[in-house]
Design a protein around this motif. Structure first.
Motif, PDB file in Angstrom:
ATOM      1  N   GLY A 217      11.983  -1.743  12.637  1.00 44.54           N
ATOM      2  CA  GLY A 217      13.354  -1.604  12.165  1.00 44.54           C
ATOM      3  C   GLY A 217      14.153  -2.865  12.370  1.00 44.54           C
ATOM      4  O   GLY A 217      15.349  -2.818  12.693  1.00 44.54           O
ATOM      5  N   ASN A 218      13.497  -4.006  12.170  1.00 45.47           N
ATOM      6  CA  ASN A 218      14.168  -5.285  12.407  1.00 45.47           C
ATOM      7  C   ASN A 218      15.310  -5.522  11.428  1.00 45.47           C
ATOM      8  O   ASN A 218      15.199  -5.226  10.233  1.00 45.47           O
ATOM      9  CB  ASN A 218      13.174  -6.436  12.277  1.00 45.47           C
ATOM     10  N   ALA A 219      16.407  -6.068  11.922  1.00 46.17           N
ATOM     11  CA  ALA A 219      17.502  -6.524  11.071  1.00 46.17           C
ATOM     12  C   ALA A 219      17.276  -7.992  10.728  1.00 46.17           C
ATOM     13  O   ALA A 219      16.454  -8.672  11.330  1.00 46.17           O
ATOM     14  CB  ALA A 219      18.836  -6.353  11.791  1.00 46.17           C
ATOM     15  N   GLY A 220      18.032  -8.465   9.735  1.00 44.97           N
ATOM     16  CA  GLY A 220      17.989  -9.885   9.405  1.00 44.97           C
ATOM     17  C   GLY A 220      17.225 -10.243   8.158  1.00 44.97           C
ATOM     18  O   GLY A 220      17.292 -11.386   7.695  1.00 44.97           O
ATOM     19  N   TYR A 221      16.515  -9.265   7.573  1.00 46.15           N
ATOM     20  CA  TYR A 221      15.809  -9.518   6.309  1.00 46.15           C
ATOM     21  C   TYR A 221      15.451  -8.191   5.631  1.00 46.15           C
ATOM     22  O   TYR A 221      14.289  -7.867   5.443  1.00 46.15           O
ATOM     23  CB  TYR A 221      14.573 -10.386   6.500  1.00 46.15           C
ATOM     24  N   PRO A 222      16.462  -7.398   5.246  1.00 43.26           N
ATOM     25  CA  PRO A 222      16.221  -6.047   4.747  1.00 43.26           C
ATOM     26  C   PRO A 222      15.375  -5.977   3.475  1.00 43.26           C
ATOM     27  O   PRO A 222      14.613  -5.009   3.301  1.00 43.26           O
ATOM     28  CB  PRO A 222      17.624  -5.489   4.513  1.00 43.26           C
ATOM     29  N   ALA A 223      15.487  -6.954   2.581  1.00 46.23           N
ATOM     30  CA  ALA A 223      14.651  -6.931   1.378  1.00 46.23           C
ATOM     31  C   ALA A 223      13.183  -7.112   1.744  1.00 46.23           C
ATOM     32  O   ALA A 223      12.293  -6.497   1.146  1.00 46.23           O
ATOM     33  CB  ALA A 223      15.096  -8.015   0.396  1.00 46.23           C
ATOM     34  N   TYR A 224      12.932  -7.947   2.738  1.00 48.92           N
ATOM     35  CA  TYR A 224      11.561  -8.194   3.196  1.00 48.92           C
ATOM     36  C   TYR A 224      10.972  -6.950   3.853  1.00 48.92           C
ATOM     37  O   TYR A 224       9.830  -6.561   3.563  1.00 48.92           O
ATOM     38  CB  TYR A 224      11.561  -9.375   4.168  1.00 48.92           C
ATOM     39  N   THR A 225      11.742  -6.304   4.735  1.00 54.68           N
ATOM     40  CA  THR A 225      11.208  -5.109   5.394  1.00 54.68           C
ATOM     41  C   THR A 225      11.013  -3.973   4.389  1.00 54.68           C
ATOM     42  O   THR A 225      10.044  -3.214   4.487  1.00 54.68           O
ATOM     43  CB  THR A 225      12.125  -4.651   6.543  1.00 54.68           C
ATOM     44  N   ALA A 226      11.898  -3.861   3.412  1.00 53.59           N
ATOM     45  CA  ALA A 226      11.728  -2.841   2.376  1.00 53.59           C
ATOM     46  C   ALA A 226      10.447  -3.079   1.593  1.00 53.59           C
ATOM     47  O   ALA A 226       9.694  -2.139   1.296  1.00 53.59           O
ATOM     48  CB  ALA A 226      12.936  -2.841   1.435  1.00 53.59           C
ATOM     49  N   ALA A 227      10.170  -4.329   1.262  1.00 46.62           N
ATOM     50  CA  ALA A 227       8.952  -4.656   0.531  1.00 46.62           C
ATOM     51  C   ALA A 227       7.711  -4.330   1.348  1.00 46.62           C
ATOM     52  O   ALA A 227       6.719  -3.814   0.819  1.00 46.62           O
ATOM     53  CB  ALA A 227       8.958  -6.133   0.148  1.00 46.62           C
ATOM     54  N   ASN A 228       7.762  -4.598   2.649  1.00 51.96           N
ATOM     55  CA  ASN A 228       6.587  -4.340   3.478  1.00 51.96           C
ATOM     56  C   ASN A 228       6.332  -2.851   3.664  1.00 51.96           C
ATOM     57  O   ASN A 228       5.176  -2.416   3.722  1.00 51.96           O
ATOM     58  CB  ASN A 228       6.734  -5.056   4.824  1.00 51.96           C
ATOM     59  N   ALA A 229       7.395  -2.061   3.750  1.00 53.50           N
ATOM     60  CA  ALA A 229       7.201  -0.611   3.736  1.00 53.50           C
ATOM     61  C   ALA A 229       6.583  -0.188   2.407  1.00 53.50           C
ATOM     62  O   ALA A 229       5.703   0.681   2.361  1.00 53.50           O
ATOM     63  CB  ALA A 229       8.533   0.095   3.956  1.00 53.50           C
ATOM     64  N   GLY A 230       7.020  -0.822   1.320  1.00 48.90           N
ATOM     65  CA  GLY A 230       6.457  -0.537   0.007  1.00 48.90           C
ATOM     66  C   GLY A 230       4.993  -0.901  -0.094  1.00 48.90           C
ATOM     67  O   GLY A 230       4.208  -0.216  -0.759  1.00 48.90           O
ATOM     68  N   ILE A 231       4.600  -1.988   0.558  1.00 51.96           N
ATOM     69  CA  ILE A 231       3.199  -2.412   0.532  1.00 51.96           C
ATOM     70  C   ILE A 231       2.309  -1.352   1.161  1.00 51.96           C
ATOM     71  O   ILE A 231       1.226  -1.043   0.649  1.00 51.96           O
ATOM     72  CB  ILE A 231       3.034  -3.773   1.250  1.00 51.96           C
ATOM     73  N   THR A 232       2.757  -0.773   2.262  1.00 50.36           N
ATOM     74  CA  THR A 232       1.974   0.282   2.898  1.00 50.36           C
ATOM     75  C   THR A 232       1.853   1.493   1.979  1.00 50.36           C
ATOM     76  O   THR A 232       0.773   2.079   1.834  1.00 50.36           O
ATOM     77  CB  THR A 232       2.608   0.685   4.238  1.00 50.36           C
ATOM     78  N   GLY A 233       2.946   1.864   1.317  1.00 49.67           N
ATOM     79  CA  GLY A 233       2.896   2.973   0.373  1.00 49.67           C
ATOM     80  C   GLY A 233       1.996   2.680  -0.810  1.00 49.67           C
ATOM     81  O   GLY A 233       1.215   3.539  -1.251  1.00 49.67           O
TER      82      GLY A 233
END
Length: 256
Positions: A153-169
């Motif tokens: 749940g890191n802050a500071g790069y929300p588009a990046y973390t959203a993409a990485n959650a998407g990669i797992t999906g």
């Protein structure tokens, strides 16, 4: 790079790595060449010196295909060129990413689109491009690079973390879709790997100390620490593993 284990089925395998000329990608290129694989990689920056270094180490040089992975036409052409040179791609490593720091407030629609293009869209289209060849061969392994950043749940790069959650999906869905063709799709989620880019841009002494404090293993990760797990997932040694996300982070997050 010293090899910890040998995966004999990777010898002469056609391997394609996005971003294979720098950072973790360069370590992956080195590692697969060390297994005797035929490696092709795409990257934006000239990698001639790296190619020469790999050839001096392994005799066999990797095939460097210059291009931007967010240009889907170029990415698909590069994959086709690799298949023509080395045979149909048997192992695809979607490694390239951009973890540029940004805030919710400052991110524009254009920035969002650019971040999702490099961190998620190109993964989908690379998978789509290699799937027909893998289906015809009746085998294949795809390894998508995610990150523990979204798990923390890191802050500071929300588009990046959203993409990485998407990669797992995406990984889980494609594992289900491609599994009947004996194509395996897995993800790997590294922790904070101290590439030169990370050291130059974001690795302050304070942040390094704080992150190390969260790790069970009190040693910072280097690119070489990721290679063994990727070789394992690429190899038939893991032939009954698919749809999984393997964490390599020194013990920051837990799964299961």
């Amino acid at each position: 790079m010293p090899q910890i284990a040998s995966f004999h089925d990777l010898k002469d395998a056609s391997v394609f790595i996005t971003g294979g000329g720098s950072g973790i990608g360069a370590a992956l290129t080195d590692g697969f060449l060390g297994q005797g694989a035929r490696v092709a990689f795409i990257g934006r920056s000239d990698a001639s010196a790296f190619v020469a270094d790999m050839q001096s180490r392994h005799v066999r040089a990797p095939l460097f295909l210059q291009g931007d992975i967010t240009d889907t036409d170029r990415l698909e052409r590069a994959l086709a060129e690799a298949a023509e040179k080395h045979g149909p791609v048997r192992v695809l490593i979607n490694n390239a990413a951009n973890d540029q720091r940004h805030s919710l407030k400052e991110a524009t629609p254009e920035f969002w689109d650019a971040m999702l293009a490099v961190n998620l869209k190109c993964y989908f289209f690379a998978c789509r491009a290699v799937a027909p060849g893998m289906e015809k061969a009746g085998t294949g392994s795809i390894v998508n690079f995610s990150s523990i950043s979204y798990m923390m749940g890191n802050a500071g790069y929300p588009a990046y973390t959203a993409a990485n959650a998407g990669i797992t999906g995406l990984t889980r869905s494609l594992a289900r879709e491609l599994g009947p063709h004996d194509i395996r799709v897995n993800a790997i989620a590294p922790g904070w790997v101290l590439t030169q880019k990370q050291m130059d841009l974001w690795a302050t002494p304070e942040d390094l100390a704080a992150h190390l404090d969260r790790q069970c293993l009190k040693r910072h990760l280097a690119p070489a620490d990721i290679v063994g797990s990727v070789l394992f997932l690429a190899s038939d040694t893991s032939r009954m593993m698919t749809g999984q996300c393997i964490v390599v982070d020194g013990g920051v997050v837990t799964t299961g």
